[in-house]
Design an enzyme around this catalytic site. Structure first.
Site, mmCIF file in Angstrom:
data_model
loop_
_atom_site.group_PDB
_atom_site.id
_atom_site.type_symbol
_atom_site.label_atom_id
_atom_site.label_comp_id
_atom_site.label_asym_id
_atom_site.label_seq_id
_atom_site.Cartn_x
_atom_site.Cartn_y
_atom_site.Cartn_z
ATOM 1 N N HIS A 246 0.838 -1.198 0.000
ATOM 2 C CA HIS A 246 0.000 0.000 0.000
ATOM 3 C C HIS A 246 0.879 1.257 0.000
ATOM 4 O O HIS A 246 0.653 2.180 -0.793
ATOM 5 C CB HIS A 246 -0.903 -0.042 1.240
ATOM 6 C CG HIS A 246 -1.752 1.162 1.443
ATOM 7 N ND1 HIS A 246 -3.092 1.161 1.166
ATOM 8 C CD2 HIS A 246 -1.461 2.400 1.924
ATOM 9 C CE1 HIS A 246 -3.597 2.365 1.456
ATOM 10 N NE2 HIS A 246 -2.620 3.126 1.924
ATOM 11 N N GLU A 247 1.887 1.298 0.865
ATOM 12 C CA GLU A 247 2.747 2.480 0.971
ATOM 13 C C GLU A 247 3.662 2.628 -0.246
ATOM 14 O O GLU A 247 3.881 3.744 -0.724
ATOM 15 C CB GLU A 247 3.564 2.439 2.267
ATOM 16 C CG GLU A 247 2.739 2.379 3.538
ATOM 17 C CD GLU A 247 1.702 3.481 3.714
ATOM 18 O OE1 GLU A 247 1.789 4.538 3.048
ATOM 19 O OE2 GLU A 247 0.779 3.284 4.525
ATOM 20 N N ILE A 248 4.182 1.528 -0.769
ATOM 21 C CA ILE A 248 5.022 1.607 -1.973
ATOM 22 C C ILE A 248 4.188 2.093 -3.160
ATOM 23 O O ILE A 248 4.656 2.907 -3.957
ATOM 24 C CB ILE A 248 5.731 0.266 -2.263
ATOM 25 C CG1 ILE A 248 6.820 0.030 -1.208
ATOM 26 C CG2 ILE A 248 6.327 0.248 -3.671
ATOM 27 C CD1 ILE A 248 7.503 -1.329 -1.293
#
Length: 164
Positions: A133-135
Site C-alpha cells: 500500500h505504501e510503496i
C-alpha cells in the site's frame, strides 16, 4: 517534532511518483520523526512523505508484526507471491473511507535505512499488505485505484458527499 499537514484526496501530490532519496542525515531523520508524529495524530499505521506533499521515497510504518515503528527509504518490491489475501484498507489522506483490497500475501522488499544502509526483508500477511500500500503511494498510485470500477465509483461518491 512537527506535525505536518496531510494532503487530502485527490491532491496531485498523491498521484505523482516520489523522488528517490539521495541525501541521508539529520534532515531525513527529522522528516521521518515528523511523519511518525503526523501518522500517530491522524491516526494511522503508515504514512509516506507524499501524503504530506513532500516528494521523497520515505515511508514510516508502525506495526507489531515488524517490531513497532520502522522507517523505509526508497523501498521497492523485488518479489510478490501469487498467493493473495483481501484486507480492509484506507488512507490518512481519505479519513473515514475504507474498502477491501486484494494483494499478494507475501513480498520481498529492498530498502534503505535512514543512514543509507541497504537491506532486504521478507514480509507476510498484514505487514506485506501495508508495505505494498505504501510503496504504491510512493509510486503515485492511490489505494482506490486497486478497487474494481464499481467499488471505486461508490467510494468516491461517498468521499465527495463527506467532503461537502
Amino acid at each position: 517534532m512537527t506535525r505536518l499537514t496531510i494532503r487530502r484526496y485527490p491532491d496531485t501530490a498523491l498521484k505523482t511518483p516520489a523522488e528517490r532519496v539521495t541525501e541521508f542525515g539529520a534532515d531525513l531523520q527529522h522528516l521521518a520523526d515528523d511523519l511518525f508524529e503526523t501518522m500517530k495524530a491522524a491516526p494511522g499505521i503508515g504514512i509516506t512523505a507524499p501524503h504530506c506533499g513532500i516528494s521523497k521515497r520515505l515511508t514510516v510504518i508502525e506495526l507489531p508484526e515488524i517490531g513497532g515503528q520502522r522507517d523505509y527509504v526508497n523501498p521497492e518490491i523485488l518479489w510478490a507471491s501469487e498467493d493473495v489475501m483481501t484486507q480492509t484498507e484506507g488512507s490518512v489522506s481519505m479519513p473515514g473511507m475504507t474498502e477491501e483490497v486484494t494483494r499478494p500475501r507475501a513480498v520481498r522488499i529492498r530498502y534503505q535505512t535512514l543512514d543509507g544502509t541497504v537491506n532486504e526483508e521478507a514480509l507476510e500477511g498484514f505487514a506485506a499488505v501495508c508495505m505494498q500500500h505504501e510503496i504504491d503511494q510512493l509510486d503515485g498510485i492511490f489505494w482506490v485505484q486497486k478497487l474494481s470500477r464499481l467499488k471505486r465509483e461508490r467510494l468516491l461518491k461517498k468521499w465527495e458527499k463527506a467532503a461537502r
